[in-house]
Design an enzyme around this catalytic site. Sequence first.
Site, mmCIF file in Angstrom:
data_model
loop_
_atom_site.group_PDB
_atom_site.id
_atom_site.type_symbol
_atom_site.label_atom_id
_atom_site.label_comp_id
_atom_site.label_asym_id
_atom_site.label_seq_id
_atom_site.Cartn_x
_atom_site.Cartn_y
_atom_site.Cartn_z
ATOM 1 N N ASP A 119 0.817 -1.217 0.000
ATOM 2 C CA ASP A 119 0.000 0.000 0.000
ATOM 3 C C ASP A 119 0.853 1.270 0.000
ATOM 4 O O ASP A 119 0.610 2.189 -0.783
ATOM 5 C CB ASP A 119 -0.928 -0.026 1.224
ATOM 6 C CG ASP A 119 -1.779 1.220 1.332
ATOM 7 O OD1 ASP A 119 -2.846 1.272 0.705
ATOM 8 O OD2 ASP A 119 -1.366 2.156 2.051
ATOM 9 N N ALA A 138 -4.507 2.782 -0.860
ATOM 10 C CA ALA A 138 -4.354 2.134 -2.168
ATOM 11 C C ALA A 138 -4.978 0.747 -2.167
ATOM 12 O O ALA A 138 -5.647 0.352 -3.120
ATOM 13 C CB ALA A 138 -2.876 2.056 -2.540
ATOM 14 N N ASP A 139 -4.765 -0.011 -1.112
ATOM 15 C CA ASP A 139 -5.334 -1.356 -1.031
ATOM 16 C C ASP A 139 -6.859 -1.331 -1.073
ATOM 17 O O ASP A 139 -7.483 -2.122 -1.787
ATOM 18 C CB ASP A 139 -4.896 -2.042 0.268
ATOM 19 C CG ASP A 139 -3.468 -2.552 0.218
ATOM 20 O OD1 ASP A 139 -2.838 -2.461 -0.854
ATOM 21 O OD2 ASP A 139 -2.974 -3.041 1.250
ATOM 22 N N LEU A 140 -7.453 -0.446 -0.273
ATOM 23 C CA LEU A 140 -8.902 -0.485 -0.073
ATOM 24 C C LEU A 140 -9.665 0.405 -1.054
ATOM 25 O O LEU A 140 -10.608 -0.055 -1.703
ATOM 26 C CB LEU A 140 -9.230 -0.103 1.368
ATOM 27 C CG LEU A 140 -8.656 -1.073 2.409
ATOM 28 C CD1 LEU A 140 -8.842 -0.531 3.820
ATOM 29 C CD2 LEU A 140 -9.286 -2.448 2.286
#
Length: 404
Positions: free
Chosen positions: A139, A167-169
Amino acid sequence: MALPLEGMTVLDLSRLLPGPMCSMHLRDMGARVIKVEDTKAGDYTRFMGMPKGMVSPAFHILNRGKESISLDISHAEGHALLLRLVEKTDILLESFRPGVMTRLGLSYEALKAINPKIVVCSISGYGQTGPWAEKAGHDMNYCATAGVLEQMGEAHGAPVLGNFQIADLAGGSLSAAMAIMAGVVGSLRHGEGSYLDISMTDCTFAHNVITMASMNLMGKSLPRGQDMLTGARPCYSIYATADHQYMAVGALEEKFWLQVCDVLNKPQWKARYLDMGNKAEELRAEVAAVFASEPQAHWRDLFADADCCVTPILTPQAAFEHPQLLAREMVQELTTPSGQTIRCPAPSIKYSDKKHLADSVGPEQGQHTQNILHEVHCTATDIDRLLLSGVARQAGYTALKESK
């Protein structure tokens, strides 16, 4: 009323955070989600950071209400079994590095040949193409590359890491879920599926709106902590209280700032709404001194009935007790097989006042292998052979065999 994705099946080959969170949203929309885990480590989130033998609460939060089949899809027979599942699947989600699915004989072209209506979604750090496509990352790396991390932190300080994986979510999970929904609509309308290449870096970059606005106005972004929403305005800032907690003052519009001045009995501040530069720093110091004079509870109660965007900054524990979230039925408790209580957010979206609550925590690795293999017409003899050979894995199977 049926949930939007009721009757649809998702094969989720992903691991860790972005993919499983995406498929959890799809489950909350009514889809059946089948986790396809390998026969070795499975989803790393299950045990990451935990003492031996303990399952991570993160795994249960991300995988509540899902099923798990454990297959060695690098083996010819395991590969063939996966393709039999693909025939009855609406959505396939994966998060391998670019090229892995093709090397496994699972390219979109191969899947589409079996099921023309399938929607296939690949979530990766940098996307399936470009010079960084196969580069490892997390992330923070995607946020760093997208110009987001550089803007996070206080003025004149170093960039800081937040504990919400942007960024991940947002770049991964939510962008993928949105794209999948469009793909499903397209499949239903046109009878043809689609392939979705979701780059967490691309999607994070695309949402970096405020920084882009500053860059276009002035030719470059403002320094960290000095943009309108990161510290330039005393009316939109964080202030410490006497008990070392904090208040979020979000009075960005003038009408809200005027109310803040009234609540704090500081009418002389009203005309300073547009202060910038040194004048703004002087005003910030005055505001900070006021908030520092009393504990958070005092300010929480004082602003309770004031409609001016001032709220206490809560710990995650306190958020679970907040009356607004409780009234919205956002808190759910699940019990693991070992008796541990997992507190987690409930589905955030209602459909005609209906939430699709999970009645189970995350599945054991291969918990549903036998049942799912039955669905693709494997006989009991076939399943027994697959389990004994290691092509498939069923939770508890080895222990049961050894006990006979």
